[in-house]
Design an enzyme around this catalytic site. Structure first.
Site, PDB file in Angstrom:
ATOM      1  N   PRO A 175      50.725  45.017  54.420  1.00 59.72           N
ATOM      2  CA  PRO A 175      50.102  46.344  54.463  1.00 59.72           C
ATOM      3  C   PRO A 175      49.232  46.417  53.431  1.00 59.72           C
ATOM      4  O   PRO A 175      48.576  47.631  53.220  1.00 59.72           O
ATOM      5  CB  PRO A 175      51.395  47.100  54.234  1.00 59.72           C
ATOM      6  CG  PRO A 175      52.525  46.217  53.497  1.00 59.72           C
ATOM      7  CD  PRO A 175      52.253  44.930  53.803  1.00 59.72           C
ATOM      8  N   GLY A 176      49.038  45.541  52.614  1.00 57.53           N
ATOM      9  CA  GLY A 176      47.636  45.667  51.600  1.00 57.53           C
ATOM     10  C   GLY A 176      48.028  45.354  50.305  1.00 57.53           C
ATOM     11  O   GLY A 176      46.908  45.813  49.375  1.00 57.53           O
ATOM     12  N   GLY A 177      49.159  44.617  49.877  1.00 56.69           N
ATOM     13  CA  GLY A 177      49.380  44.622  48.695  1.00 56.69           C
ATOM     14  C   GLY A 177      48.447  43.634  47.653  1.00 56.69           C
ATOM     15  O   GLY A 177      47.962  43.873  46.706  1.00 56.69           O
ATOM     16  N   ASP A 227      43.812  41.156  59.178  1.00 54.62           N
ATOM     17  CA  ASP A 227      45.398  41.336  59.902  1.00 54.62           C
ATOM     18  C   ASP A 227      45.499  42.041  61.134  1.00 54.62           C
ATOM     19  O   ASP A 227      44.663  43.065  61.054  1.00 54.62           O
ATOM     20  CB  ASP A 227      46.365  41.867  58.600  1.00 54.62           C
ATOM     21  CG  ASP A 227      47.767  41.124  58.894  1.00 54.62           C
ATOM     22  OD1 ASP A 227      48.305  41.639  60.094  1.00 54.62           O
ATOM     23  OD2 ASP A 227      48.377  40.787  58.045  1.00 54.62           O
ATOM     24  N   ASP A 286      48.394  35.088  52.847  1.00 56.40           N
ATOM     25  CA  ASP A 286      49.725  35.114  52.319  1.00 56.40           C
ATOM     26  C   ASP A 286      50.387  35.284  53.942  1.00 56.40           C
ATOM     27  O   ASP A 286      51.406  35.991  54.309  1.00 56.40           O
ATOM     28  CB  ASP A 286      50.139  36.489  51.582  1.00 56.40           C
ATOM     29  CG  ASP A 286      51.608  36.895  51.448  1.00 56.40           C
ATOM     30  OD1 ASP A 286      52.465  35.802  51.231  1.00 56.40           O
ATOM     31  OD2 ASP A 286      51.966  37.976  51.099  1.00 56.40           O
ATOM     32  N   LYS A 302      54.981  28.536  52.587  1.00 55.29           N
ATOM     33  CA  LYS A 302      56.511  28.641  52.764  1.00 55.29           C
ATOM     34  C   LYS A 302      57.221  27.252  52.763  1.00 55.29           C
ATOM     35  O   LYS A 302      56.691  26.279  53.381  1.00 55.29           O
ATOM     36  CB  LYS A 302      56.756  29.361  54.292  1.00 55.29           C
ATOM     37  CG  LYS A 302      55.875  30.525  54.574  1.00 55.29           C
ATOM     38  CD  LYS A 302      56.226  31.691  53.482  1.00 55.29           C
ATOM     39  CE  LYS A 302      55.106  32.802  53.527  1.00 55.29           C
ATOM     40  NZ  LYS A 302      55.177  33.465  52.489  1.00 55.29           N
ATOM     41  N   ASP A 324      42.457  36.765  63.855  1.00 53.87           N
ATOM     42  CA  ASP A 324      43.629  35.811  63.728  1.00 53.87           C
ATOM     43  C   ASP A 324      43.071  35.220  62.366  1.00 53.87           C
ATOM     44  O   ASP A 324      41.867  34.471  62.420  1.00 53.87           O
ATOM     45  CB  ASP A 324      43.634  34.780  64.661  1.00 53.87           C
ATOM     46  CG  ASP A 324      44.473  33.617  64.722  1.00 53.87           C
ATOM     47  OD1 ASP A 324      44.869  33.652  63.266  1.00 53.87           O
ATOM     48  OD2 ASP A 324      44.835  33.177  65.679  1.00 53.87           O
TER      49      ASP A 324
HETATM   50  N1  SAM Z   1      50.008  40.067  51.095  1.00 52.33           N
HETATM   51  C1  SAM Z   1      50.683  41.125  51.958  1.00 52.33           C
HETATM   52  C2  SAM Z   1      50.853  42.365  51.095  1.00 52.33           C
HETATM   53  O1  SAM Z   1      50.619  41.814  49.853  1.00 52.33           O
HETATM   54  O2  SAM Z   1      50.948  43.251  51.388  1.00 52.33           O
HETATM   55  C3  SAM Z   1      51.672  40.711  52.748  1.00 52.33           C
HETATM   56  C4  SAM Z   1      51.763  39.659  53.942  1.00 52.33           C
HETATM   57  S1  SAM Z   1      52.963  39.570  55.050  1.00 52.33           S
HETATM   58  C5  SAM Z   1      53.969  38.560  54.005  1.00 52.33           C
HETATM   59  C6  SAM Z   1      52.177  38.369  56.003  1.00 52.33           C
HETATM   60  C7  SAM Z   1      51.317  39.029  57.070  1.00 52.33           C
HETATM   61  O3  SAM Z   1      50.485  37.851  57.847  1.00 52.33           O
HETATM   62  C8  SAM Z   1      51.761  40.002  58.168  1.00 52.33           C
HETATM   63  O4  SAM Z   1      51.276  41.369  57.822  1.00 52.33           O
HETATM   64  C9  SAM Z   1      51.356  39.488  59.327  1.00 52.33           C
HETATM   65  O5  SAM Z   1      50.672  40.111  60.209  1.00 52.33           O
HETATM   66  C10 SAM Z   1      50.197  38.279  58.949  1.00 52.33           C
HETATM   67  N2  SAM Z   1      49.849  37.372  59.670  1.00 52.33           N
HETATM   68  C11 SAM Z   1      50.548  36.241  60.044  1.00 52.33           C
HETATM   69  N3  SAM Z   1      49.896  35.656  60.811  1.00 52.33           N
HETATM   70  C12 SAM Z   1      48.636  35.899  61.004  1.00 52.33           C
HETATM   71  C13 SAM Z   1      47.441  35.471  61.610  1.00 52.33           C
HETATM   72  N4  SAM Z   1      47.598  34.182  62.290  1.00 52.33           N
HETATM   73  N5  SAM Z   1      46.287  36.199  61.448  1.00 52.33           N
HETATM   74  C14 SAM Z   1      46.395  37.275  60.519  1.00 52.33           C
HETATM   75  N6  SAM Z   1      47.383  37.716  59.984  1.00 52.33           N
HETATM   76  C15 SAM Z   1      48.677  37.149  60.173  1.00 52.33           C
END
Ligand code: SAM
Length: 347
Positions: free
Chosen positions: A217-219, A235, A271, A300, A255
């Site tokens: 969500p944007g951290g 995202d 992330d 991960k 993507d």
């Molecule tokens: N860094 C973010 C923050 O600080 O709020 C949290 C990120 S969260 C752990 C992982 C994010 O990766 C999710 O919102 C998910 O939708 C996104 N995600 C996973 N695979 C993705 C892809 N192929 N393309 C874009 N976003 C992706």
């Protein structure tokens, strides 16, 4: 007892033991790891501890939050006088500071009170004996007293320039109320731990450009906007409105494994929760193609063979990036089953 002691995340002792064992072998230094799951630390015993200490700068270690050179292991300490055996073991040595610590583990956390009160009693005794300087002096090694039980402690030293500047190697960061997610702390910690002050000043300047892959969500985006960077946040999920309201953010529903910037950027952060090898390969593509100069990304970790997978992914990333990079990786305090990597291009 002579060797190195490393603090790690509880449960990751086998990974730190494997890392220390492999690095010692590569440096041609004999020794063995003593580790017990959930202790929050690993001891690497070696008769060549000084050589080992030099061969393993703390900055290069992935699973150690702190690296200490062990001077003595004291068992069976008498609770009525723990100070005398310590003074005897430290005779003739001189330190610029004292930290009394305990591993960050469930069994050792109750020792926090003892560590605090014991430090207050030990400090004047060390000063009186001429072992500790009257004022903190960062030119001298720091003395660490590490309690693993009430009657069991390690005496160790660190060189301030080759050690974490925080007790237990844990920077105490506060989540600000407007942070969009707890993940923000990961990027804040990464910038503090993986970059030095000079790099933070040089590499994070207002007006610089960045991409945030897997941003919702944007951290992480929010952390970058607080440094006044302009961020493209990729995202399919939504970003918090106050992050968009900074006017520094463009949100793309795309993507993150396929999107590429139209122009080269200063930074890319990532992330996305995915297979670590897939992430490492994509990150390498960014550097190979010259799409960014600096990056911070998460890998991960799998359930098993986590050190092997870490090494494999870091090797794969460095090889496929096909250009000279500085790469530092660490399992941060705010990381769980993952590590965080900083990479920067040699210009
Ligand atoms: N860094 C973010 C923050 O600080 O709020 C949290 C990120 S969260 C752990 C992982 C994010 O990766 C999710 O919102 C998910 O939708 C996104 N995600 C996973 N695979 C993705 C892809 N192929 N393309 C874009 N976003 C992706």
């Amino acid at each position: 007892m002579s060797g190195l002691l490393g603090f790690c995340r509880q449960g990751f002792e086998p990974e730190l033991a494997a890392e220390l064992t492999e690095r010692a072998a590569m440096a041609g230094i004999a020794g063995y790891a003593r580790a017990q799951r959930n202790d929050g630390y690993v001891l690497f015993a070696s008769d060549e501890a000084d050589a080992l200490d030099r061969a393993m700068p703390s900055r290069d270690l992935v699973f150690a939050r702190q690296k200490l050179r062990v001077l003595a292991e004291l068992r069976g300490l008498d609770p009525r006088d723990r100070i005398s055996p310590m003074l005897a073991a430290l005779e003739g040595q001189r330190f610029g500071d004292l930290w009394v610590e305990h591993p960050d583990s469930d069994s050792a956390k109750p020792l926090a009170g003892l560590a605090r009160s014991f430090g207050n009693a030990l400090r004047p005794a060390l000063r009186k004996a001429g072992v500790l300087s009257a004022q903190d002096d960062t030119r001298l090694p720091r003395l660490h007293v590490v309690f693993v039980q009430g009657d069991h402690a390690f005496l160790a030293r660190s060189q301030p320039r080759d050690a974490s500047p925080w007790p237990l190697g844990i920077p105490r960061l506060k989540l600000l109320p407007d942070a969009p997610s707890r993940s923000a702390l990961k990027l804040e910690e990464a910038l503090l731990v993986l970059l030095d002050a000079d790099e933070r000043a040089r590499l994070l300047k207002p007006g610089m450009t960045a991409a945030d892959l897997g941003a919702a969500p944007g951290g992480w985006t929010w952390v970058l906007t607080r440094q006044h960077l302009r961020v493209t946040s990729v995202d399919n999920g939504p970003l918090r409105q106050h992050v968009l309201d900074t006017g520094l953010v463009e949100h793309l529903r795309a993507d993150g494994f396929h999107w590429k910037p139209a122009q080269s950027l200063d930074w890319m952060v990532c992330d996305m929760v995915e297979q670590p090898r897939r992430v490492a390969e994509r990150m390498a593509t960014w550097f190979r193609e010259g799409w960014c100069r600096h990056a911070i990304f998460n890998l991960k970790l799998p359930m098993k063979k986590r050190w092997d997978e870490t090494r494999l992914c870091l090797d794969l990333f460095a090889e496929q990036a096909s250009r000279p990079l500085t790469v530092r990786a660490r399992q941060l305090y705010h990381d769980r089953e993952e590590i965080t990597v900083f990479a920067t291009r040699h210009s």
